[in-house]
Design an enzyme around this catalytic site. Structure first.
Site, mmCIF file in Angstrom:
data_model
loop_
_atom_site.group_PDB
_atom_site.id
_atom_site.type_symbol
_atom_site.label_atom_id
_atom_site.label_comp_id
_atom_site.label_asym_id
_atom_site.label_seq_id
_atom_site.Cartn_x
_atom_site.Cartn_y
_atom_site.Cartn_z
ATOM 1 N N ASN A 1 -4.336 -48.591 -8.716
ATOM 2 C CA ASN A 1 -4.040 -48.511 -10.148
ATOM 3 C C ASN A 1 -5.375 -48.351 -10.869
ATOM 4 O OD1 ASN A 1 -3.226 -48.809 -12.771
ATOM 5 N ND2 ASN A 1 -2.589 -50.953 -12.581
ATOM 6 N N LYS B 1 -5.871 -47.591 -13.871
ATOM 7 C CA LYS B 1 -5.811 -47.987 -15.284
ATOM 8 C C LYS B 1 -6.503 -46.920 -16.140
ATOM 9 C CE LYS B 1 -5.377 -52.713 -13.778
ATOM 10 N NZ LYS B 1 -5.559 -54.148 -14.035
ATOM 11 N N HIS C 1 4.029 -52.954 -15.614
ATOM 12 C CA HIS C 1 2.763 -53.661 -15.365
ATOM 13 C C HIS C 1 2.560 -54.719 -16.454
ATOM 14 C CE1 HIS C 1 -1.478 -54.525 -14.969
ATOM 15 N NE2 HIS C 1 -1.391 -54.075 -13.740
ATOM 16 N N GLU D 1 0.115 -55.586 -18.114
ATOM 17 C CA GLU D 1 -0.647 -55.144 -19.300
ATOM 18 C C GLU D 1 0.268 -54.430 -20.282
ATOM 19 O OE1 GLU D 1 -3.790 -53.138 -17.162
ATOM 20 O OE2 GLU D 1 -4.452 -55.084 -16.418
ATOM 21 N N GLU E 1 2.654 -59.344 -8.937
ATOM 22 C CA GLU E 1 1.298 -59.477 -9.475
ATOM 23 C C GLU E 1 1.243 -60.674 -10.414
ATOM 24 O OE1 GLU E 1 -0.887 -55.429 -9.284
ATOM 25 O OE2 GLU E 1 0.079 -55.581 -11.225
ATOM 26 N N GLY F 1 -7.390 -58.912 -12.417
ATOM 27 C CA GLY F 1 -8.694 -58.656 -13.021
ATOM 28 C C GLY F 1 -9.509 -59.916 -13.271
ATOM 29 N N SER G 1 -6.569 -58.959 -8.015
ATOM 30 C CA SER G 1 -7.885 -59.246 -7.423
ATOM 31 C C SER G 1 -7.919 -59.090 -5.905
ATOM 32 C CB SER G 1 -8.371 -60.636 -7.848
ATOM 33 O OG SER G 1 -8.550 -60.684 -9.252
HETATM 34 P P1 PGA Z 1 -6.921 -55.996 -10.114
HETATM 35 O O1 PGA Z 1 -5.659 -55.298 -10.820
HETATM 36 O O2 PGA Z 1 -6.876 -55.591 -8.658
HETATM 37 O O3 PGA Z 1 -8.105 -55.451 -10.835
HETATM 38 O O4 PGA Z 1 -6.747 -57.474 -10.290
HETATM 39 C C1 PGA Z 1 -4.422 -55.198 -10.181
HETATM 40 C C2 PGA Z 1 -3.423 -54.545 -11.110
HETATM 41 O O5 PGA Z 1 -3.490 -54.786 -12.326
HETATM 42 O O6 PGA Z 1 -2.553 -53.776 -10.664
#
Ligand code: PGA
Length: 255
Positions: free
Chosen positions: A11, A13, A97, A99, A169, A175, A215
């Site tokens: 991803n 982003k 997601h 976000e 997740e 993140g 992460s």
């Molecule tokens: P990250 O993000 O690996 O940076 O924690 C995962 C995601 O948001 O899909």
């Protein structure tokens, strides 16, 4: 025999420009050679078409979008439909997601419509679910997941759910550098598979790919992927580094 549920998704982003996206993809093609589990690059919309040309002739690489609009077409300035995404080479699409749930107030109702629309466009959804830190601290993570599944994806007919991947997740791990422990991930993944069994039956539940995200790095991938119900990962930050992502891929291959 290779576990046929395995899948690794990136991803990206809102990162990279076109040249950066192309060189990252090129490096992944070189490092992963012909991937033996599907590798899905979920890129910003503008890169789908050029990257589609780049991955031609490299089986194992697939493209995904990070969102789609819930309507088929119409006067929705600035939006992108599933049909459009499919027409420029996307095979997958991330739906729900955290976000998007948080910053764009995407509700389960809306996500349910997006999932149905994705399938109508022939896309394979990667449906994200996960509890917040507060919910985890209150001990209600399983209730949260159950609601997200019930109101988000249970409207899908079995034949469409069969093309859907679930990504667990935990929001507190995205993140933040704070990963769920392998035991926490396994417990939640097994619970999700149980819930899928209740709705869609054991056969479909056993075939459903459940990814862990939050992460994931090369240093913790082995332990996470060793869990029987963790079928792969949805990788954010670490997917922007070809060497790191290649190591995560290798961990999944070895699991
Ligand atoms: P990250 O993000 O690996 O940076 O924690 C995962 C995601 O948001 O899909």
């Amino acid at each position: 025999m290779m576990n046929s549920r395995k899948l690794l998704a990136a991803n990206w982003k809102m990162h990279l420009n076109l040249a950066g996206a192309q060189s990252l993809t090129q490096e992944l093609i070189e490092r992963l050679a012909a991937p033996r589990v599907p590798v899905v690059l979920c890129t910003p919309f503008p890169y789908l078409h050029p990257l589609h040309q780049l991955i031609q002739g490299h089986p194992g690489f697939h493209l995904g979008a990070q969102n789609l609009h819930q309507e088929k077409q119409g006067a929705f300035t600035g939006e992108t439909s599933g049909e459009m995404l499919a027409s420029v080479g996307a095979e997958y699409v991330i739906v729900g997601h955290s976000e998007r749930r948080t910053y764009y107030q995407e509700s389960s109702d809306l996500l349910s419509n997006k999932l149905i629309r994705a399938r109508q466009a022939g896309l394979k959804p990667i449906f994200c679910i996960g509890e917040s830190l507060q919910e985890r601290e209150r001990g209600v993570e399983k209730e949260v997941i159950t609601r997200q599944l019930l109101f988000g994806c249970y409207n899908l007919l079995a034949e469409n759910f069969a093309h859907t991947t679930i990504a667990y997740e935990p929001v507190w791990a995205i993140g933040t550098g704070r990963t769920a422990t392998a035991e926490q991930a396994q417990e939640m993944h097994a619970f999700i598979r149980e819930k899928i069994t209740e709705r869609y039956g054991d056969n479909l539940a056993q075939e459903t790919t459940i990814l862990y995200g939050g992460s994931v790095k090369a240093s913790n991938a082995n332990e996470l992927f060793a869990q029987p119900d963790v079928d792969g990962g949805l990788i954010g930050g670490a997917s922007l580094d070809a060497a790191e992502f290649a190591d995560i891929y290798q961990a999944l291959l070895n699991a």
